[in-house]
Design an enzyme around this catalytic site. Structure first.
Site, PDB file in Angstrom:
ATOM      1  N   ARG A 180       0.840  -1.201   0.000  1.00  0.00           N
ATOM      2  CA  ARG A 180       0.000   0.000   0.000  1.00  0.00           C
ATOM      3  C   ARG A 180       0.873   1.248   0.000  1.00  0.00           C
ATOM      4  O   ARG A 180       0.599   2.210  -0.727  1.00  0.00           O
ATOM      5  CB  ARG A 180      -0.938   0.006   1.217  1.00  0.00           C
ATOM      6  CG  ARG A 180      -1.997  -1.073   1.192  1.00  0.00           C
ATOM      7  CD  ARG A 180      -2.907  -0.994   2.404  1.00  0.00           C
ATOM      8  NE  ARG A 180      -3.747   0.196   2.375  1.00  0.00           N
ATOM      9  CZ  ARG A 180      -4.452   0.646   3.398  1.00  0.00           C
ATOM     10  NH1 ARG A 180      -4.393   0.022   4.569  1.00  0.00           N
ATOM     11  NH2 ARG A 180      -5.202   1.734   3.285  1.00  0.00           N
ATOM     12  N   CYS A 238      -1.290   6.500   8.888  1.00  0.00           N
ATOM     13  CA  CYS A 238      -1.612   5.196   8.300  1.00  0.00           C
ATOM     14  C   CYS A 238      -2.702   5.447   7.261  1.00  0.00           C
ATOM     15  O   CYS A 238      -2.637   6.425   6.532  1.00  0.00           O
ATOM     16  CB  CYS A 238      -2.032   4.206   9.382  1.00  0.00           C
ATOM     17  SG  CYS A 238      -3.442   4.767  10.383  1.00  0.00           S
TER      18      CYS A 238
END
Length: 288
Positions: A180, A238
């Site tokens: 990611r 995040c």
């Protein structure tokens, strides 16, 4: 006192009058699973706080603030009061998601000025596997009075992150899984990649093979070379500000003294059309 406490510590103190144990179990994509698991079985006397209903504010229609916006401080303080948490309470949080959800409560309590908050190592499954007691009985809640003293210095907003790019003001830490971060896969948010200049430290690597948190020395080794000094300002993010929290905790354990959270995180960053996006790996900074 460390921020992570072993099961034996909790077991020895669970019935003390100033202790409130909070079950924070939650599964992304299955919003009712945590509450259902709590109803079925939990640490005796534990109360339940839900990531999305209690530990986050409603998502904004424009996407700003991310997928799990921070709750209003007064609203959260009222919720804590209603489950029996006062400013004198020792709070122990646990989950079954590697400490991610418990760390969210840990961070929020610190943000509201409450120091006596801890994450139970290992989570609920480890508690059960150790033969510790469990119960389906729900505690009769006796309200307390919690007054928040918001620690604004623990938080950074999107404009601060944007203005810091290329200046070296912050050391940026991306807490998501490497694919990611590199922009190779994005199963949740609509845009892949990372904030330019961010280094990748997957939050789950703060735990050892047995699922327990690494020691302070091991955390220090994990973050070796991240910053020139432990006094450098580090900003952690995040996807939505949840799994960044265990990295905030781990960096503190490693000795870093100026660690902040970008609460909106990646899902907030990409809600602004002009924000730059990077893919691939970042080169490690060279000492000058």
């Amino acid at each position: 006192m460390k921020n992570v406490v072993p099961i034996k510590w909790v077991l020895a103190r669970m019935y003390e009058s100033d202790i409130v144990i909070v079950d924070c179990r939650f599964q992304l994509g299955k919003p009712d699973a945590g509450r259902e698991a709590y109803t079925e079985s939990h640490i005796p006397g534990a109360v339940y706080l839900d990531l999305e209903k209690d530990l986050s504010a409603p998502v904004e229609l424009d996407g700003h603030g991310g997928r799990h916006p921070l709750p209003d401080a007064a609203v959260l303080a009222d919720r804590l009061s209603k489950v029996g948490i006062s400013n004198e309470t020792r709070v122990v949080a646990y989950d079954d998601q590697g400490g991610a959800m418990a760390s969210r409560l840990w961070w929020l309590m610190k943000y509201l000025g409450h120091e006596q908050v801890y994450v139970m190592d290992g989570g609920f499954t480890a508690w059960k596997n150790a033969g510790c007691p469990v119960s389906a009985e729900q505690k009769v809640l006796i309200p307390a009075r919690f007054l928040a003293t918001v620690q604004h210095n623990m938080l950074v907003e999107v404009d601060e992150v944007r203005e810091s790019l290329g200046t070296g003001r912050f050391v940026l830490v991306d807490s998501r899984e490497a694919p990611r971060y590199r922009g190779e896969a994005e199963p949740i948010d609509r845009v892949a990649g990372h904030i330019p200049g961010a280094r990748n430290f997957f939050w789950a690597e703060g735990r050892g093979p047995d699922g327990t948190w690494k020691s302070a020395a091991e955390q220090a080794a994990r973050f070796e070379g991240l910053a020139r000094s432990q006094d450098d300002e580090i900003v952690v993010y995040c996807g939505s500000g949840v799994t960044a929290c265990p990295n905030v905790l781990a960096l503190g354990e490693a000795g870093f003294s100026r660690v902040k959270l970008y609460a909106g995180s990646w899902s907030d960053w990409i809600s602004y059309a002009g924000n730059p996006i990077a893919v691939g790996e970042e080169e490690e900074p060279k000492d000058v």
